[in-house]
Design an enzyme around this catalytic site. Sequence first.
Site, PDB file in Angstrom:
ATOM      1  N   ASP A  13      15.406  15.197 -29.422  1.00 16.44           N
ATOM      2  CA  ASP A  13      14.336  14.325 -28.956  1.00 16.44           C
ATOM      3  C   ASP A  13      13.094  15.093 -28.542  1.00 16.44           C
ATOM      4  O   ASP A  13      13.158  16.263 -28.195  1.00 16.44           O
ATOM      5  CB  ASP A  13      14.807  13.520 -27.741  1.00 16.44           C
ATOM      6  CG  ASP A  13      15.639  12.329 -28.153  1.00 16.44           C
ATOM      7  OD1 ASP A  13      15.411  11.815 -29.252  1.00 16.44           O
ATOM      8  OD2 ASP A  13      16.511  11.937 -27.363  1.00 16.44           O
ATOM      9  N   GLU A  28       0.826  -1.213   0.000  1.00 18.12           N
ATOM     10  CA  GLU A  28       0.000   0.000   0.000  1.00 18.12           C
ATOM     11  C   GLU A  28       0.861   1.264   0.000  1.00 18.12           C
ATOM     12  O   GLU A  28       0.340   2.373   0.082  1.00 18.12           O
ATOM     13  CB  GLU A  28      -0.925   0.020   1.228  1.00 18.12           C
ATOM     14  CG  GLU A  28      -1.937  -1.114   1.268  1.00 18.12           C
ATOM     15  CD  GLU A  28      -2.839  -1.142   0.042  1.00 18.12           C
ATOM     16  OE1 GLU A  28      -3.320  -0.077  -0.361  1.00 18.12           O
ATOM     17  OE2 GLU A  28      -3.037  -2.241  -0.502  1.00 18.12           O
TER      18      GLU A  28
HETATM   19  N1  SAH Z   1      -1.796   3.033  -2.050  1.00 17.35           N
HETATM   20  C1  SAH Z   1      -0.893   3.810  -2.833  1.00 17.35           C
HETATM   21  C2  SAH Z   1      -0.361   3.040  -4.042  1.00 17.35           C
HETATM   22  C3  SAH Z   1       0.632   1.993  -3.675  1.00 17.35           C
HETATM   23  S1  SAH Z   1       1.266   1.225  -5.087  1.00 17.35           S
HETATM   24  C4  SAH Z   1      -1.621   5.022  -3.355  1.00 17.35           C
HETATM   25  O1  SAH Z   1      -2.772   4.896  -3.757  1.00 17.35           O
HETATM   26  O2  SAH Z   1      -1.022   6.102  -3.437  1.00 17.35           O
HETATM   27  C5  SAH Z   1       2.745   0.505  -4.470  1.00 17.35           C
HETATM   28  C6  SAH Z   1       4.024   1.227  -4.794  1.00 17.35           C
HETATM   29  O3  SAH Z   1       4.186   1.273  -6.209  1.00 17.35           O
HETATM   30  C7  SAH Z   1       4.096   2.666  -4.333  1.00 17.35           C
HETATM   31  O4  SAH Z   1       4.578   2.753  -3.021  1.00 17.35           O
HETATM   32  C8  SAH Z   1       5.083   3.271  -5.333  1.00 17.35           C
HETATM   33  O5  SAH Z   1       6.420   3.091  -4.915  1.00 17.35           O
HETATM   34  C9  SAH Z   1       4.851   2.445  -6.582  1.00 17.35           C
HETATM   35  N2  SAH Z   1       4.029   3.129  -7.597  1.00 17.35           N
HETATM   36  C10 SAH Z   1       2.812   2.735  -8.029  1.00 17.35           C
HETATM   37  N3  SAH Z   1       2.351   3.542  -8.994  1.00 17.35           N
HETATM   38  C11 SAH Z   1       3.292   4.487  -9.199  1.00 17.35           C
HETATM   39  C12 SAH Z   1       3.408   5.607 -10.073  1.00 17.35           C
HETATM   40  N4  SAH Z   1       2.433   5.938 -10.924  1.00 17.35           N
HETATM   41  N5  SAH Z   1       4.531   6.349 -10.013  1.00 17.35           N
HETATM   42  C13 SAH Z   1       5.514   6.046  -9.149  1.00 17.35           C
HETATM   43  N6  SAH Z   1       5.462   5.004  -8.288  1.00 17.35           N
HETATM   44  C14 SAH Z   1       4.381   4.229  -8.312  1.00 17.35           C
END
Ligand code: SAH
Length: 249
Positions: free
Chosen positions: A169, A116
């Site tokens: 680019d 999470e």
């Molecule tokens: N519950 C969190 C999502 C957790 S996803 C929320 O809704 O904000 C799990 C992990 O994936 C995050 O801690 C992050 O490190 C990574 N992650 C997921 N989507 C991402 C994105 N769009 N950009 C950067 N990191 C991402």
Amino acid sequence: MRADIITIFPRLVEAALSEGVVGRARTAGTVDIRVRDLREFTDDRHRTVDDVPFGGGPGMVMKAEPVYRALEAVRAERGNPDAVVLMTPQGRPFRQQDAERFSRMARLVLICGRYEGVDERVAETLVTDEVSIGDYVLTGGELPALVVIDAAVRLVPGVVGDAASVDDDSFTRGLLDHPQYTRPAEWRGRHVPDVLVSGHHREIERWRRHERVRRTRERRPDLLAGATLTADERNDMGAHDAREKEQEP
Ligand code: SAH
């Protein structure tokens, strides 16, 4: 550039960093990127990096202490980082300008979340930048960290052989790149634009410039407000506007 990536999936990250332009830059020593296994900074038998969320609810949350220790180890070995970047969908959207800024840094640390997300106190006390790669949620920060590293490393001088190719680019000056073609000049009945095989370098440059402006207007008009256009590009825009006016009913 020295970069350290903190993750619970070091093999996944290492595999991606071993191929192509980034892999070659690492072998050549142009960049020094290390992958750190977060579990090595735990001290229980199960090498626990997560725990249940305070307040209840589904899923698990990454603990702060292993991240803290991993950062301390990186700091001791590599020196004080210029940026400690937490990958999170709640971060600032990652852009080419951020890639440029990171590419100029001597020491960079990226933290990959899972589950999470990471205990908020990490962001509050240890992190300088929270970065998102787009408005969607992934299962972990590894792919985002690889996106950031890839975009930054290719801008480090000496990594991409022909620096001019990076200059043209998409996004570098706020415009998309022009279309590209390669041999054969006719492929399944489709010809490349005549100008590209004409040998007229000035004409080719003009065509490309025109295409960059046209594409950006068609596909990403939102970019034009922030673009730094040359006088010729502004002319192309003007010509384009005039033609559109003529076509209005
Ligand atoms: N519950 C969190 C999502 C957790 S996803 C929320 O809704 O904000 C799990 C992990 O994936 C995050 O801690 C992050 O490190 C990574 N992650 C997921 N989507 C991402 C994105 N769009 N950009 C950067 N990191 C991402």
